[in-house]
Design a protein around this motif. Structure first.
Motif, PDB file in Angstrom:
ATOM      1  N   ASP A   1       0.827  -1.205   0.000  1.00 39.92           N
ATOM      2  CA  ASP A   1       0.000   0.000   0.000  1.00 39.92           C
ATOM      3  C   ASP A   1       0.862   1.256   0.000  1.00 39.92           C
ATOM      4  OD1 ASP A   1      -2.876  -1.220   0.694  1.00 39.92           O
ATOM      5  OD2 ASP A   1      -1.376  -2.214   1.946  1.00 39.92           O
ATOM      6  N   LEU A   2       1.937   1.214   0.767  1.00 37.57           N
ATOM      7  CA  LEU A   2       2.802   2.383   0.873  1.00 37.57           C
ATOM      8  C   LEU A   2       3.485   2.720  -0.440  1.00 37.57           C
ATOM      9  CD1 LEU A   2       4.356   1.614   4.354  1.00 37.57           C
ATOM     10  CD2 LEU A   2       3.057   3.674   3.781  1.00 37.57           C
ATOM     11  N   VAL A   3       4.017   1.722  -1.140  1.00 42.22           N
ATOM     12  CA  VAL A   3       4.813   2.022  -2.333  1.00 42.22           C
ATOM     13  C   VAL A   3       3.967   2.560  -3.483  1.00 42.22           C
ATOM     14  CG1 VAL A   3       6.645   0.402  -1.737  1.00 42.22           C
ATOM     15  CG2 VAL A   3       4.752  -0.374  -3.184  1.00 42.22           C
ATOM     16  N   VAL A   4       2.659   2.278  -3.474  1.00 37.35           N
ATOM     17  CA  VAL A   4       1.804   2.838  -4.526  1.00 37.35           C
ATOM     18  C   VAL A   4       1.109   4.114  -4.067  1.00 37.35           C
ATOM     19  CG1 VAL A   4       1.420   0.604  -5.614  1.00 37.35           C
ATOM     20  CG2 VAL A   4      -0.198   1.403  -3.892  1.00 37.35           C
ATOM     21  N   GLY A   5       1.059   4.345  -2.738  1.00 39.39           N
ATOM     22  CA  GLY A   5       0.327   5.499  -2.242  1.00 39.39           C
ATOM     23  C   GLY A   5       1.181   6.706  -1.930  1.00 39.39           C
ATOM     24  N   ALA A   6       2.422   6.497  -1.511  1.00 37.24           N
ATOM     25  CA  ALA A   6       3.283   7.623  -1.150  1.00 37.24           C
ATOM     26  C   ALA A   6       3.788   8.339  -2.404  1.00 37.24           C
ATOM     27  CB  ALA A   6       4.469   7.137  -0.320  1.00 37.24           C
ATOM     28  N   LYS A   7       4.004   9.635  -2.278  1.00 35.64           N
ATOM     29  CA  LYS A   7       4.483  10.406  -3.427  1.00 35.64           C
ATOM     30  C   LYS A   7       5.935  10.071  -3.777  1.00 35.64           C
ATOM     31  CE  LYS A   7       1.451  14.408  -2.524  1.00 35.64           C
ATOM     32  NZ  LYS A   7       0.818  13.935  -1.274  1.00 35.64           N
ATOM     33  N   HIS A   8       6.741   9.740  -2.762  1.00 35.22           N
ATOM     34  CA  HIS A   8       8.140   9.393  -2.975  1.00 35.22           C
ATOM     35  C   HIS A   8       8.478   8.170  -2.127  1.00 35.22           C
ATOM     36  CE1 HIS A   8       8.753  13.281  -4.947  1.00 35.22           C
ATOM     37  NE2 HIS A   8       8.122  13.835  -3.926  1.00 35.22           N
ATOM     38  N   VAL A   9       9.254   7.256  -2.700  1.00 33.68           N
ATOM     39  CA  VAL A   9       9.644   6.036  -1.995  1.00 33.68           C
ATOM     40  C   VAL A   9      11.157   5.995  -1.890  1.00 33.68           C
ATOM     41  CG1 VAL A   9       9.613   3.509  -2.007  1.00 33.68           C
ATOM     42  CG2 VAL A   9       7.617   4.787  -2.819  1.00 33.68           C
ATOM     43  N   TYR A  10      11.656   6.020  -0.657  1.00 35.88           N
ATOM     44  CA  TYR A  10      13.087   5.911  -0.389  1.00 35.88           C
ATOM     45  C   TYR A  10      13.353   4.567   0.282  1.00 35.88           C
ATOM     46  CZ  TYR A  10      13.776  10.959  -1.215  1.00 35.88           C
ATOM     47  OH  TYR A  10      13.846  12.215  -1.777  1.00 35.88           O
ATOM     48  N   VAL A  11      14.473   3.940  -0.067  1.00 36.99           N
ATOM     49  CA  VAL A  11      14.828   2.629   0.476  1.00 36.99           C
ATOM     50  C   VAL A  11      16.147   2.729   1.225  1.00 36.99           C
ATOM     51  CG1 VAL A  11      15.512   0.264  -0.117  1.00 36.99           C
ATOM     52  CG2 VAL A  11      13.578   1.328  -1.286  1.00 36.99           C
ATOM     53  N   LEU A  12      16.180   2.159   2.428  1.00 35.06           N
ATOM     54  CA  LEU A  12      17.407   2.056   3.223  1.00 35.06           C
ATOM     55  C   LEU A  12      17.764   0.583   3.323  1.00 35.06           C
ATOM     56  CD1 LEU A  12      16.379   4.913   3.946  1.00 35.06           C
ATOM     57  CD2 LEU A  12      17.128   4.511   6.278  1.00 35.06           C
ATOM     58  N   MET A  13      18.992   0.228   2.936  1.00 36.60           N
ATOM     59  CA  MET A  13      19.349  -1.189   2.889  1.00 36.60           C
ATOM     60  C   MET A  13      20.864  -1.352   2.849  1.00 36.60           C
ATOM     61  SD  MET A  13      18.390  -1.801  -1.152  1.00 36.60           S
ATOM     62  CE  MET A  13      18.703  -3.554  -1.156  1.00 36.60           C
ATOM     63  N   GLU A  14      21.325  -2.559   3.126  1.00 33.98           N
ATOM     64  CA  GLU A  14      22.728  -2.887   2.910  1.00 33.98           C
ATOM     65  C   GLU A  14      22.938  -3.188   1.430  1.00 33.98           C
ATOM     66  OE1 GLU A  14      23.416  -6.023   5.680  1.00 33.98           O
ATOM     67  OE2 GLU A  14      23.695  -4.639   7.353  1.00 33.98           O
ATOM     68  N   HIS A  15      24.076  -2.796   0.910  1.00 34.05           N
ATOM     69  CA  HIS A  15      24.323  -2.869  -0.528  1.00 34.05           C
ATOM     70  C   HIS A  15      24.430  -4.308  -1.030  1.00 34.05           C
ATOM     71  CE1 HIS A  15      25.425  -0.108  -3.892  1.00 34.05           C
ATOM     72  NE2 HIS A  15      25.899  -1.213  -4.422  1.00 34.05           N
ATOM     73  N   THR A  16      24.921  -5.195  -0.177  1.00 40.61           N
ATOM     74  CA  THR A  16      25.099  -6.601  -0.566  1.00 40.61           C
ATOM     75  C   THR A  16      24.540  -7.510   0.527  1.00 40.61           C
ATOM     76  OG1 THR A  16      27.307  -6.708   0.445  1.00 40.61           O
ATOM     77  CG2 THR A  16      27.192  -6.093  -1.892  1.00 40.61           C
ATOM     78  N   THR A  17      24.352  -8.784   0.187  1.00 44.24           N
ATOM     79  CA  THR A  17      23.945  -9.781   1.165  1.00 44.24           C
ATOM     80  C   THR A  17      25.135 -10.131   2.052  1.00 44.24           C
ATOM     81  OG1 THR A  17      24.522 -11.611  -0.292  1.00 44.24           O
ATOM     82  CG2 THR A  17      22.284 -10.728  -0.476  1.00 44.24           C
ATOM     83  N   ARG A  18      24.883 -10.948   3.068  1.00 44.14           N
ATOM     84  CA  ARG A  18      25.960 -11.330   3.979  1.00 44.14           C
ATOM     85  C   ARG A  18      27.067 -12.106   3.262  1.00 44.14           C
ATOM     86  NH1 ARG A  18      22.609 -13.248   9.414  1.00 44.14           N
ATOM     87  NH2 ARG A  18      21.690 -11.188   9.878  1.00 44.14           N
ATOM     88  N   ASP A  19      26.711 -12.799   2.193  1.00 44.16           N
ATOM     89  CA  ASP A  19      27.742 -13.528   1.444  1.00 44.16           C
ATOM     90  C   ASP A  19      28.242 -12.745   0.235  1.00 44.16           C
ATOM     91  OD1 ASP A  19      25.453 -13.746  -0.065  1.00 44.16           O
ATOM     92  OD2 ASP A  19      25.464 -15.927  -0.182  1.00 44.16           O
ATOM     93  N   GLY A  20      27.961 -11.430   0.194  1.00 44.98           N
ATOM     94  CA  GLY A  20      28.562 -10.563  -0.806  1.00 44.98           C
ATOM     95  C   GLY A  20      27.835 -10.439  -2.127  1.00 44.98           C
ATOM     96  N   ARG A  21      26.615 -10.989  -2.235  1.00 39.42           N
ATOM     97  CA  ARG A  21      25.868 -10.875  -3.489  1.00 39.42           C
ATOM     98  C   ARG A  21      25.157  -9.524  -3.563  1.00 39.42           C
ATOM     99  NH1 ARG A  21      21.751 -14.126  -3.350  1.00 39.42           N
ATOM    100  NH2 ARG A  21      22.097 -14.881  -1.222  1.00 39.42           N
ATOM    101  N   PRO A  22      25.106  -8.912  -4.746  1.00 42.52           N
ATOM    102  CA  PRO A  22      24.471  -7.594  -4.879  1.00 42.52           C
ATOM    103  C   PRO A  22      22.982  -7.636  -4.563  1.00 42.52           C
ATOM    104  CG  PRO A  22      25.854  -8.070  -6.789  1.00 42.52           C
ATOM    105  CD  PRO A  22      25.726  -9.355  -6.020  1.00 42.52           C
ATOM    106  N   ARG A  23      22.509  -6.566  -3.952  1.00 45.98           N
ATOM    107  CA  ARG A  23      21.076  -6.384  -3.731  1.00 45.98           C
ATOM    108  C   ARG A  23      20.480  -5.379  -4.722  1.00 45.98           C
ATOM    109  NH1 ARG A  23      19.251  -8.245   1.323  1.00 45.98           N
ATOM    110  NH2 ARG A  23      20.871  -8.675   2.887  1.00 45.98           N
ATOM    111  N   LEU A  24      21.347  -4.585  -5.362  1.00 46.94           N
ATOM    112  CA  LEU A  24      20.914  -3.661  -6.414  1.00 46.94           C
ATOM    113  C   LEU A  24      21.177  -4.334  -7.748  1.00 46.94           C
ATOM    114  CD1 LEU A  24      22.272  -0.248  -5.077  1.00 46.94           C
ATOM    115  CD2 LEU A  24      20.100  -1.372  -4.611  1.00 46.94           C
ATOM    116  N   LEU A  25      20.106  -4.559  -8.517  1.00 48.93           N
ATOM    117  CA  LEU A  25      20.168  -5.463  -9.658  1.00 48.93           C
ATOM    118  C   LEU A  25      19.544  -4.840 -10.912  1.00 48.93           C
ATOM    119  CD1 LEU A  25      18.826  -8.554  -7.692  1.00 48.93           C
ATOM    120  CD2 LEU A  25      21.226  -8.100  -8.239  1.00 48.93           C
ATOM    121  N   ARG A  26      19.814  -5.484 -12.032  1.00 46.59           N
ATOM    122  CA  ARG A  26      19.100  -5.123 -13.262  1.00 46.59           C
ATOM    123  C   ARG A  26      17.620  -5.442 -13.116  1.00 46.59           C
ATOM    124  NH1 ARG A  26      22.414  -4.385 -17.892  1.00 46.59           N
ATOM    125  NH2 ARG A  26      24.606  -4.908 -17.539  1.00 46.59           N
ATOM    126  N   HIS A  27      17.323  -6.634 -12.570  1.00 47.44           N
ATOM    127  CA  HIS A  27      15.950  -7.078 -12.361  1.00 47.44           C
ATOM    128  C   HIS A  27      15.872  -7.790 -11.013  1.00 47.44           C
ATOM    129  CE1 HIS A  27      15.250  -6.288 -16.629  1.00 47.44           C
ATOM    130  NE2 HIS A  27      16.328  -7.006 -16.892  1.00 47.44           N
TER     131      HIS A  27
END
Length: 221
Positions: free
Chosen positions: A135-161
């Motif tokens: 509900d939030l991601v479709v209702g809010a005017k702006h969506v900001y994400v706070l996260m760690e850049h990679t998983t604990r084993d070093g895999r990217p969390r920011l992806l093409r898909h």
């Protein structure tokens, strides 16, 4: 390779600093809630919680303890001037009706087109709950994400898909991680800032999609 990283408090502080005064903001469970620590009443930020509160603030040692005053993360909070309580249904009507300026969420993955996956790791036999994120991601005017850049084993969390079930499609505007701040643009991820001492090469190696850099980072190689 050991990367220079922002702390969790650094991530929350950077996001809190980018919220304009007199904004209405919802904070997701986990890291996003830490943004409360960096707003004072003078900022004029009205914080919303989907369990039916508007105007909450971080609790201090000087605040009387109220066991019934909790946010959606079940953390004990306090109320700022003008704060209000209301029915759960009214709270979701605010979320769905476009009345929130910002929502700040955590995520498992974010794609270069702004897709977000934050409710399920897609593990067989593991029950998951959506909460109010969809509900939030479709209702809010702006969506900001706070996260760690990679998983604990070093895999990217920011992806093409995104590889995990989506919470929302094309809705994220900005991502704050322990390595960088990135805007979502029509051309993918645009890096706004980087952890001190981090190189472009190292940041790209930790990211699963191409990166572009703002003019303010022309000095970083």
């Amino acid at each position: 390779m050991t990367l220079q990283r922002y702390t969790r408090a650094d991530i929350a502080r950077r996001a809190a600093a980018d919220i304009p005064p007199r904004s209405y903001v919802n904070l997701g469970i986990g890291l996003p809630v830490m943004a409360l620590d960096f707003w004072t009443p003078g900022h004029g930020v009205m914080v919303h919680s989907e369990n039916g509160i508007l105007g909450l603030r971080a609790r201090t040692d000087d605040d009387p303890f109220d066991p019934d005053l909790t946010n959606a993360a079940k953390q004990h909070v306090a109320m700022g001037p003008g704060g209000a309580y209301f029915h759960h249904a009214d709270s979701f009507a605010m979320m769905r009706g476009g009345h929130l300026d910002y929502c700040i969420l955590g995520a498992y993955q974010v794609a270069q087109n702004g897709d977000i996956a934050n409710w399920s790791l897609n593990q067989p036999g593991v029950a998951t709950t959506v909460g109010g994120a969809m509900d939030l991601v479709v209702g809010a005017k702006h969506v900001y994400v706070l996260m760690e850049h990679t998983t604990r084993d070093g895999r990217p969390r920011l992806l093409r898909h995104c590889e995990l079930p989506l919470t929302g499609a094309g809705c994220v505007d900005r991502v704050y991680t322990d390595l960088a701040t990135l805007d979502i643009t029509a051309d993918g991820f645009l890096v706004r800032d980087m952890a001190p001492g981090l190189t472009r090469e190292a940041l790209q190696a930790a990211t699963g999609a191409p990166l572009r850099y703002s003019e303010a980072l022309n000095h970083v190689k």
